[in-house]
Enzyme design. Structure first.
Site, PDB file in Angstrom:
ATOM      1  N   CYS A 122       0.812  -1.224   0.000  1.00  0.00           N
ATOM      2  CA  CYS A 122       0.000   0.000   0.000  1.00  0.00           C
ATOM      3  C   CYS A 122       0.845   1.273   0.000  1.00  0.00           C
ATOM      4  O   CYS A 122       0.324   2.359  -0.247  1.00  0.00           O
ATOM      5  CB  CYS A 122      -0.942  -0.013   1.194  1.00  0.00           C
ATOM      6  N   HIS A 268      -3.338   6.601   1.864  1.00  0.00           N
ATOM      7  CA  HIS A 268      -3.783   5.332   1.311  1.00  0.00           C
ATOM      8  C   HIS A 268      -5.215   5.081   1.756  1.00  0.00           C
ATOM      9  O   HIS A 268      -5.544   5.227   2.940  1.00  0.00           O
ATOM     10  CB  HIS A 268      -2.863   4.204   1.791  1.00  0.00           C
ATOM     11  N   ASN A 298     -10.376  -0.667  -1.113  1.00  0.00           N
ATOM     12  CA  ASN A 298      -8.937  -0.622  -0.869  1.00  0.00           C
ATOM     13  C   ASN A 298      -8.246  -1.223  -2.101  1.00  0.00           C
ATOM     14  O   ASN A 298      -8.365  -2.413  -2.366  1.00  0.00           O
ATOM     15  CB  ASN A 298      -8.609  -1.424   0.389  1.00  0.00           C
TER      16      ASN A 298
END
Length: 350
Positions: A122, A268, A298
């Site tokens: 990430c 993120h 995500n």
């Protein structure tokens, strides 16, 4: 005496951005039919309402290609002289050749270029920006494509409700070009931190027995299924809620800035509750925070460029805006930098 002209001091500037998400939408109501969950539960705990899922025959390189084409079309960008291509991903097409090599081939980009993948989960997109900016600043390259792309659906266990509600697919791309120092997007230090001892909190492996410490994550049924993402959400949340605000404070101090000097916070897009906690602790207003979470879920390395792409398309960004980009996750790693926006168009897309 002959006067020698001063050498050109190279810096880099982000000049264009593009993005792509697959056509198929997977809503929370769709997930209600797959696992024991509900739209209300997912939204309350994560802030996600839907995510995009790639077709079975779509590879991560295909997502990259679509994002780069979008970038070129929207900004009339000339890619004929690109000499560096970085793809940040944890879902490469193959172990080898790299996804970047596949993208170079599919787009017929120049042969005389460097192309490679970077895996920092990430935090990958910010890591890749850090590398590309460093190589341009060193005078080793002049024009770089940096892509964050994931096909997380390929490594998501659809039977694990703690993870299958989270992840989606997509790609975002930016173009970096060498420039004079006064035009640069990047100035000042980058924050990069690694805590490998916490890696057992979030992993994807064919050898789960390798994570033998007590912090090893498990699926809801207690298993550690090979080849799928496994996460200890509580531990990752606790880590991010403390480490990220502290990192923001250090980075702002190094740049001699305050939270009020930041035009947009771009973390993120992991979890809405987590982002709210981080923003509050760091003194960054939520209405100046950009995410891609609600519609795309995500998307790991793709989440930050997708958030920037959405905001630029909506006309929310202005050239000169100061952006705080902050990636964090698997590793466990965190990566943050402050950049100046130089890719905003005067009018949003229709």
């Amino acid at each position: 005496m002959i006067e020698t002209p001063a050498p050109f001091v190279s810096r880099s500037r982000i000049t264009a951005i593009g993005g792509y998400v697959p056509e198929r939408t997977l809503t929370n109501f769709d997930l209600e039919k797959m696992v024991d969950t509900s739209d209300e539960w997912i939204v309350r705990r994560t802030g996600i309402r839907e995510r995009r899922i790639a077709a079975e025959n779509q590879l991560t390189s295909d997502l990259c290609v679509a994002a780069i084409r979008n970038l070129a079309e929207r900004h009339q960008a000339d890619l004929s002289d690109v000499d560096l291509l970085l793809v940040a991903t944890i879902t490469p097409d193959h172990a080898t050749p790299s996804t970047a090599c596949q993208v170079q081939a599919k787009l017929s980009l120049p042969v005389r270029m460097a192309a490679f993948d970077l895996n920092a989960a990430c935090g990958g997109f910010v890591y890749a920006l850090h590398v590309a900016n460093g190589l341009i600043t060193a005078g080793l390259h002049r024009k770089a494509l940096v892509v964050g792309a994931e096909k997380l659906s390929s490594i998501t266990n659809d039977e694990d409700r703690t993870t299958c509600v989270l992840f989606g697919d997509g790609a975002g791309a930016v173009l970096l070009e060498a420039c004079e120092p006064e035009q640069a997007s990047f100035a000042g230090p980058t924050l990069l931190e690694t805590e490998g001892k916490r890696g057992a909190s979030l992993y994807c492996t064919n050898h789960p027995e390798a994570f033998a410490d007590s912090g090893r994550a498990e699926t809801e049924d207690g298993s550690r299924k090979s080849g799928f993402i496994v996460q200890n959400g509580r531990e990752v949340y606790k880590w991010a809620a403390t480490r990220v605000p502290a990192g923001i404070a250090r980075l702002l101090e190094q740049h001699r800035l305050t939270a009020g000097d930041i035009d947009w916070f771009v973390p993120h897009s992991a979890n809405a509750r987590m982002i709210e906690s981080i923003a509050e602790s760091a003194g960054l207003p939520l209405d100046r925070t950009l995410t891609s979470l609600e519609k795309f879920g995500n998307t790991s390395a793709a989440s930050i460029p997708l958030a920037l792409w959405q905001a630029e398309e909506a006309g929310r960004l202005r050239d000169g805006d100061r952006l705080l980009l902050y990636g964090f996750g698997g590793g466990l790693v965190q990566a943050a930098m402050i950049v100046r926006c130089g890719f905003a168009r005067s009018h949003p897309s229709p």
